[in-house]
Design a protein around this motif. Sequence first.
Motif, PDB file in Angstrom:
ATOM      1  N   SER A 254     -25.792  21.190 -21.349  1.00 40.97           N
ATOM      2  CA  SER A 254     -24.717  21.082 -20.362  1.00 40.97           C
ATOM      3  C   SER A 254     -23.777  22.279 -20.430  1.00 40.97           C
ATOM      4  CB  SER A 254     -23.928  19.781 -20.569  1.00 40.97           C
ATOM      5  OG  SER A 254     -24.759  18.665 -20.376  1.00 40.97           O
TER       6      SER A 254
ATOM      7  N   ASP B 149     -22.883  25.096 -17.555  1.00 42.25           N
ATOM      8  CA  ASP B 149     -21.502  25.435 -17.182  1.00 42.25           C
ATOM      9  C   ASP B 149     -21.276  26.939 -17.239  1.00 42.25           C
ATOM     10  OD1 ASP B 149     -20.555  22.917 -16.582  1.00 42.25           O
ATOM     11  OD2 ASP B 149     -19.995  22.475 -18.653  1.00 42.25           O
TER      12      ASP B 149
ATOM     13  N   ILE C 110     -22.974  28.740 -14.359  1.00 47.03           N
ATOM     14  CA  ILE C 110     -22.231  28.521 -13.104  1.00 47.03           C
ATOM     15  C   ILE C 110     -21.006  29.426 -13.053  1.00 47.03           C
ATOM     16  CG2 ILE C 110     -20.818  26.864 -11.824  1.00 47.03           C
ATOM     17  CD1 ILE C 110     -22.762  24.678 -12.766  1.00 47.03           C
TER      18      ILE C 110
ATOM     19  N   ARG D 127     -25.804  27.367  -7.603  1.00 47.59           N
ATOM     20  CA  ARG D 127     -24.712  26.615  -8.241  1.00 47.59           C
ATOM     21  C   ARG D 127     -24.787  25.124  -7.890  1.00 47.59           C
ATOM     22  NH1 ARG D 127     -21.580  31.351  -7.287  1.00 47.59           N
ATOM     23  NH2 ARG D 127     -20.926  30.568  -5.246  1.00 47.59           N
ATOM     24  N   ASN D 128     -25.057  24.829  -6.618  1.00 48.94           N
ATOM     25  CA  ASN D 128     -25.167  23.425  -6.205  1.00 48.94           C
ATOM     26  C   ASN D 128     -26.275  22.706  -6.951  1.00 48.94           C
ATOM     27  OD1 ASN D 128     -23.079  23.811  -4.398  1.00 48.94           O
ATOM     28  ND2 ASN D 128     -24.414  24.095  -2.624  1.00 48.94           N
TER      29      ASN D 128
ATOM     30  N   GLU E 290     -25.237  22.123 -10.538  1.00 48.24           N
ATOM     31  CA  GLU E 290     -24.292  21.001 -10.597  1.00 48.24           C
ATOM     32  C   GLU E 290     -25.037  19.669 -10.579  1.00 48.24           C
ATOM     33  OE1 GLU E 290     -21.161  20.532 -10.942  1.00 48.24           O
ATOM     34  OE2 GLU E 290     -20.091  22.380 -10.494  1.00 48.24           O
ATOM     35  N   ARG E 291     -26.027  19.555  -9.695  1.00 42.47           N
ATOM     36  CA  ARG E 291     -26.810  18.315  -9.618  1.00 42.47           C
ATOM     37  C   ARG E 291     -27.545  18.051 -10.927  1.00 42.47           C
ATOM     38  NH1 ARG E 291     -30.747  18.956  -4.837  1.00 42.47           N
ATOM     39  NH2 ARG E 291     -31.471  16.929  -5.653  1.00 42.47           N
TER      40      ARG E 291
ATOM     41  N   ARG F 291     -26.739  19.186 -13.943  1.00 45.54           N
ATOM     42  CA  ARG F 291     -25.793  18.824 -14.982  1.00 45.54           C
ATOM     43  C   ARG F 291     -25.344  17.370 -14.834  1.00 45.54           C
ATOM     44  NH1 ARG F 291     -20.237  21.988 -15.115  1.00 45.54           N
ATOM     45  NH2 ARG F 291     -20.134  20.945 -13.099  1.00 45.54           N
ATOM     46  N   SER F 292     -25.123  16.929 -13.577  1.00 47.63           N
ATOM     47  CA  SER F 292     -24.730  15.536 -13.354  1.00 47.63           C
ATOM     48  C   SER F 292     -25.800  14.587 -13.868  1.00 47.63           C
ATOM     49  CB  SER F 292     -24.492  15.293 -11.861  1.00 47.63           C
ATOM     50  OG  SER F 292     -23.399  16.049 -11.415  1.00 47.63           O
TER      51      SER F 292
ATOM     52  N   LYS G  96     -15.857  11.440 -13.012  1.00 45.52           N
ATOM     53  CA  LYS G  96     -16.961  12.410 -13.003  1.00 45.52           C
ATOM     54  C   LYS G  96     -18.255  11.758 -13.460  1.00 45.52           C
ATOM     55  CE  LYS G  96     -18.258  16.969 -14.796  1.00 45.52           C
ATOM     56  NZ  LYS G  96     -17.837  18.100 -15.657  1.00 45.52           N
TER      57      LYS G  96
ATOM     58  N   SER H 263     -21.665  11.321 -11.314  1.00 40.45           N
ATOM     59  CA  SER H 263     -22.935  11.813 -11.853  1.00 40.45           C
ATOM     60  C   SER H 263     -24.025  10.774 -11.662  1.00 40.45           C
ATOM     61  CB  SER H 263     -22.788  12.146 -13.338  1.00 40.45           C
ATOM     62  OG  SER H 263     -21.881  13.200 -13.529  1.00 40.45           O
TER      63      SER H 263
ATOM     64  N   ALA I 105     -16.513  17.738  -7.044  1.00 33.59           N
ATOM     65  CA  ALA I 105     -17.234  18.620  -6.130  1.00 33.59           C
ATOM     66  C   ALA I 105     -18.037  17.784  -5.136  1.00 33.59           C
ATOM     67  CB  ALA I 105     -18.177  19.541  -6.924  1.00 33.59           C
TER      68      ALA I 105
END
Length: 565
Positions: free
Chosen positions: A14, A18, A21, A38-39, A42-43, A45-46, A148, A152, A188
Amino acid sequence: MKEKEEEISLRRASELIDSSISSSYSIQLFPIKWQMIRNKLERLRSGLTTMGGGNDFNANSELNKLLRATASTAVEAQVLAHRCSEESYNGGKLLQRSDLDVIAAKVELHIKQLTEIYASGILRHPRAIVVSRPGAGSSHEDMRFYVKDLFSRLKIGDLEMRSRALAALNEILQEDESYARIAVAEMADGVGLLASLLEVGDEGIKEEALQAVSVIAGFDCYRGALVIAGVIAPLIQILESGSELAKEGAARALKKLTQNSDNAWSVTAQGGVTPLLKICGDDMSSGGLICSACGILKSLSSVDEIRRFMVEEGAVSVFVKLSRSKEEVFQIQAIEFLTTIACEDGAIKEKVVREGVVESLVQVLDPNSHYSSKAREVALGAIDAFCFSPPSSMNSLTASGFIDRILFFLRNGEISIQESALKVASRLCGLSEESKKAMGDAGLMPELVKLLDAGSFEVRELAAEAICSMVSVQRNRRRFIRQDRNVNRILQLLNPEEKSVTRKFLLAALMSLTESSSGRKKIMASEYVKHLEKLAEADVADAKKVVKKLHSNRFRSLLTGIWSL
């Protein structure tokens, strides 16, 4: 110790995501491709965050394999970000574009693998929400971490996990506005995710998402974010084809959103007027759904162009029919809507009257009916708003025994209804001599005189205005003068020390009464004529006119010394 190492491996993956990103934000070239990467990161990491807590990584080789691959890809993405930030890229733009596509494809593959792991049932989550809910007085950071975690799970979880996450989200949204602010402003694409969940096939997920959207829509400052995120179109789609429960949720959310007039065009542009009118005209629609739909349409009608479009789409017929409903709550909603769209538009007023709304309004005012005070106030307000301009509406009113019903509520109504009835009576007085005669014949004047003693200044003034208008007709004057109390009461209220009653209409009424000899006699015979004399002596113009009128007749000798030319 082994379990601790696996936990660190997850955290490390994770952290690497980060870092990659963060490293990409300063890159100027190919910004769209970097935003896409980046999107995806993010997905991913979630999804990894969702795995935390309660899963045995040592027993899940697939998870360990995915974590290692994810960490490797994150490092590659960070290295690539550093290379792209340099002035020259070895290999040129074509190679750089190709390398970006490779990274994007790898991240997408990891997301797919993670989704497959969830779908296979390898992950066991008997406690789907594993992060503890913050207690009262928790720090903002704890609250943010909890939200958050929920988002996720919404992004990557299966149906069961999403359902539990939404249920938990709805609980905190309803209890503390801080959570709504975090969800909208700090997550986000948080509201975008909720908007997307409105379009899923599972009805349970959709209904939970509707509840979350509705709660957030209750805050004025967040409505714009919901509209920008695209909630309007799926909400209208649900109105057209969703379950009855989902339709009610969608209507509640839209009702809140349209309290901001700026959102009216968004609903109309997405085709929302037609399904809303269909709901209001459908006998099978639930009460809550109809009420919400009425509220939405009433908000939309504040825009002239939308109001005219509603009329073209048959809104008048739909709501006149609804005004005859056996359910009082529907009648009230319908009458209020018709009043709103017709009160400032003569053409719509005439259309409403032609459709037969007057009969519905008069029926609500039947003293022998079961209607509540609220319904009668609304009906009187509607009559006051649009039933006095088209001649056909006045004919319908007088023929229906409307004046007798006004008289009943002046005598027996609760204060609020009495005031509404008085407003209508005052308007009726100003229409024609025929209406004044009809009201005098019905016996309204004694009730109006009684209302001169009402506690409300507005009521006293309306009553005085109505009396002034009615005694301008000879037949009503004679009737008014016959009762000594009437003339005495007006003169009594002209006490110069009395500040609570308007003199304008009372003096004007006295001027009309001086048109007859019997009226002049009654005035001069009253013990309260001294009040009129004092006002004249105080140079009150209207009082001087009345005294002059009296002075010009055979009572001149009685008033010597009051009037000087």
